[in-house]
Design an enzyme around this catalytic site. Structure first.
Site, short mmCIF file in Angstrom:
data_model
loop_
_atom_site.label_atom_id
_atom_site.label_comp_id
_atom_site.label_asym_id
_atom_site.label_seq_id
_atom_site.Cartn_x
_atom_site.Cartn_y
_atom_site.Cartn_z
N LYS A 156 0.83 -1.22 0.00
CA LYS A 156 0.00 0.00 0.00
C LYS A 156 0.86 1.27 0.00
O LYS A 156 0.61 2.19 -0.76
CB LYS A 156 -0.91 0.05 1.24
CG LYS A 156 -1.93 -1.07 1.31
CD LYS A 156 -2.93 -0.84 2.44
CE LYS A 156 -2.33 -0.81 3.84
NZ LYS A 156 -1.72 -2.08 4.29
N ARG A 172 -9.53 1.16 9.13
CA ARG A 172 -9.12 -0.20 9.47
C ARG A 172 -10.15 -0.91 10.35
O ARG A 172 -9.94 -2.05 10.74
CB ARG A 172 -7.81 -0.15 10.23
CG ARG A 172 -6.58 -0.59 9.40
CD ARG A 172 -5.36 -0.29 10.26
NE ARG A 172 -4.20 -1.05 10.00
CZ ARG A 172 -3.10 -0.55 9.43
NH1 ARG A 172 -3.06 0.66 8.95
NH2 ARG A 172 -2.03 -1.30 9.32
N ARG A 228 11.46 -6.28 4.79
CA ARG A 228 11.40 -4.84 5.03
C ARG A 228 11.98 -4.49 6.40
O ARG A 228 12.65 -3.48 6.57
CB ARG A 228 9.93 -4.37 4.94
CG ARG A 228 9.75 -2.87 5.06
CD ARG A 228 8.34 -2.46 4.69
NE ARG A 228 7.41 -2.64 5.78
CZ ARG A 228 6.09 -2.45 5.67
NH1 ARG A 228 5.55 -2.10 4.53
NH2 ARG A 228 5.30 -2.62 6.70
N ARG A 230 11.75 -0.70 11.57
CA ARG A 230 10.45 -0.84 12.24
C ARG A 230 10.44 -2.11 13.06
O ARG A 230 10.55 -3.21 12.51
CB ARG A 230 9.32 -0.89 11.19
CG ARG A 230 8.94 0.46 10.67
CD ARG A 230 7.81 0.35 9.66
NE ARG A 230 6.61 -0.29 10.19
CZ ARG A 230 5.46 -0.32 9.51
NH1 ARG A 230 5.37 0.23 8.34
NH2 ARG A 230 4.41 -0.92 10.05
N ARG A 248 -0.35 -8.88 13.53
CA ARG A 248 -0.88 -7.83 12.65
C ARG A 248 -1.77 -8.43 11.57
O ARG A 248 -2.81 -7.85 11.21
CB ARG A 248 0.27 -7.03 12.02
CG ARG A 248 0.97 -6.13 13.05
CD ARG A 248 2.29 -5.60 12.54
NE ARG A 248 2.14 -4.71 11.42
CZ ARG A 248 3.12 -4.46 10.55
NH1 ARG A 248 4.31 -5.03 10.68
NH2 ARG A 248 2.91 -3.63 9.56
P1 AMP Z 1 1.02 0.62 8.91
O1 AMP Z 1 2.22 1.47 8.66
O2 AMP Z 1 -0.18 1.03 8.12
O3 AMP Z 1 1.31 -0.85 8.81
O4 AMP Z 1 0.60 0.88 10.44
C1 AMP Z 1 1.49 0.57 11.51
C2 AMP Z 1 0.70 0.44 12.80
O5 AMP Z 1 0.07 1.69 13.11
C3 AMP Z 1 -0.45 -0.57 12.77
O6 AMP Z 1 0.00 -1.91 13.03
C4 AMP Z 1 -1.35 -0.03 13.87
O7 AMP Z 1 -0.82 -0.35 15.16
C5 AMP Z 1 -1.21 1.48 13.69
N1 AMP Z 1 -2.24 1.99 12.76
C6 AMP Z 1 -2.04 2.51 11.52
N2 AMP Z 1 -3.20 2.88 10.96
C7 AMP Z 1 -4.17 2.59 11.87
C8 AMP Z 1 -5.60 2.71 11.88
N3 AMP Z 1 -6.26 3.20 10.82
N4 AMP Z 1 -6.25 2.31 12.99
C9 AMP Z 1 -5.60 1.84 14.07
N5 AMP Z 1 -4.26 1.66 14.12
C10 AMP Z 1 -3.55 2.03 13.03
#
Ligand code: AMP
Length: 191
Positions: free
Chosen positions: A14, A89, A128, A134, A146
Site C-alpha cells: 500500500k 481499518r 522490510r 520498524r 498484525r
Molecule cells: P502501517 O504502517 O499502516 O502498517 O501501520 C502501523 C501500525 O500503526 C499498525 O499496526 C497499527 O498499530 C497502527 N495503525 C495505523 N493505521 C491505523 C488505523 N487506521 N487504525 C488503528 N491503528 C492504526
C-alpha cells in the site's frame, strides 16, 4: 475530487503504491501508520499513547486514530483529493469517515484492495524489517498478530465499501510497475 482508499493487509504494498499514485494523480497521501511513526519519533503525547499498541501489532484505538486523520484532512481541503493508506481499518472508522466526509460534502470515489497471499506477506515484512528499522516488521510473532488483526478487525472494511459497489480487487503480486499499472487502470475507469 478523487478520494481513494488503498486497502490491503500489512505488507501488500500500500505505502509504495500510494506514493506513486499520489504523485501521478496529484493527490494528498495520508498514511495513518506514517503519521503515528512521526508522532512517536517526536515523543508527542499522541505518539506516546499510540506506542504500545503499535509495538504489539494491535490497532490504536479509533478515538485517537480518527482525530489524527481528521486533522490531517483539514489541512488539505483545497487539494485535488486524497489517497488514504491504512485507514479505515475498522467499521467504526468507516462510519466516522462517512460523517467527516458528509460534513465537508466529500465522498469516497473507490476502494482498491491489493490481494497478496499470507506467506508472501510475512516474507515481505521480514525483508522490510531488515532495513526499515520498524520493530513491528522484525518480529515474526508481531507480524502474525498484525495479520490476525487484519483478518478479524480490518477485513470487514472491504465488505462495507463492496456493499456500496465502491470496491475493486487488484492482484498485488508482480513488479511494482505492473501493480501500479493495474491500479491506474482501476482509477482511470472512474472518469
Ligand atoms: P502501517 O504502517 O499502516 O502498517 O501501520 C502501523 C501500525 O500503526 C499498525 O499496526 C497499527 O498499530 C497502527 N495503525 C495505523 N493505521 C491505523 C488505523 N487506521 N487504525 C488503528 N491503528 C492504526
Amino acid at each position: 475530487m478523487i478520494n481513494l482508499i488503498l486497502f490491503g493487509p500489512p505488507g501488500s504494498g500500500k505505502g509504495t503504491q500510494a506514493k506513486k499514485l499520489a504523485e501521478k494523480y496529484k493527490l494528498i497521501h495520508i498514511s495513518t501508520g506514517d503519521l503515528f511513526r512521526y508522532e512517536m519519533g517526536n515523543d508527542t503525547p499522541l505518539g506516546l499513547k499510540a506506542k504500545e499498541f503499535i509495538a504489539a501489532g494491535n490497532l490504536v484505538p479509533d478515538s485517537i486514530t480518527v482525530g489524527m486523520l481528521e486533522n490531517k484532512l483539514n489541512k488539505h481541503l483545497d487539494s485535488a483529493g486524497f489517497i488514504l493508506d491504512g485507514f479505515p481499518r475498522t467499521i467504526a472508522q468507516c462510519e466516522a469517515l462517512d460523517k467527516i466526509f458528509a460534513d465537508k460534502n466529500m465522498s469516497i470515489s473507490k476502494l482498491v484492495a491489493l490481494e497478496v497471499g499470507e506467506e508472501e506477506l510475512i516474507k515481505r515484512l521480514l525483508e522490510r524489517g531488515k532495513t526499515s528499522g520498524r520493530k513491528d516488521d522484525s518480529d515474526e510473532s508481531i507480524i502474525e498478530n498484525r495479520i490476525k488483526v487484519y483478518h478479524e478487525e480490518t477485513s470487514p472494511v472491504f465488505n462495507y465499501y463492496d456493499n456500496q459497489k465502491l470496491s475493486h480487487k487488484i492482484n498485488g503480486i508482480g513488479s511494482i510497475e505492473d501493480i501500479f499499472g493495474r491500479l491506474c487502470d482501476s482509477i482511470d475507469s472512474l472518469s
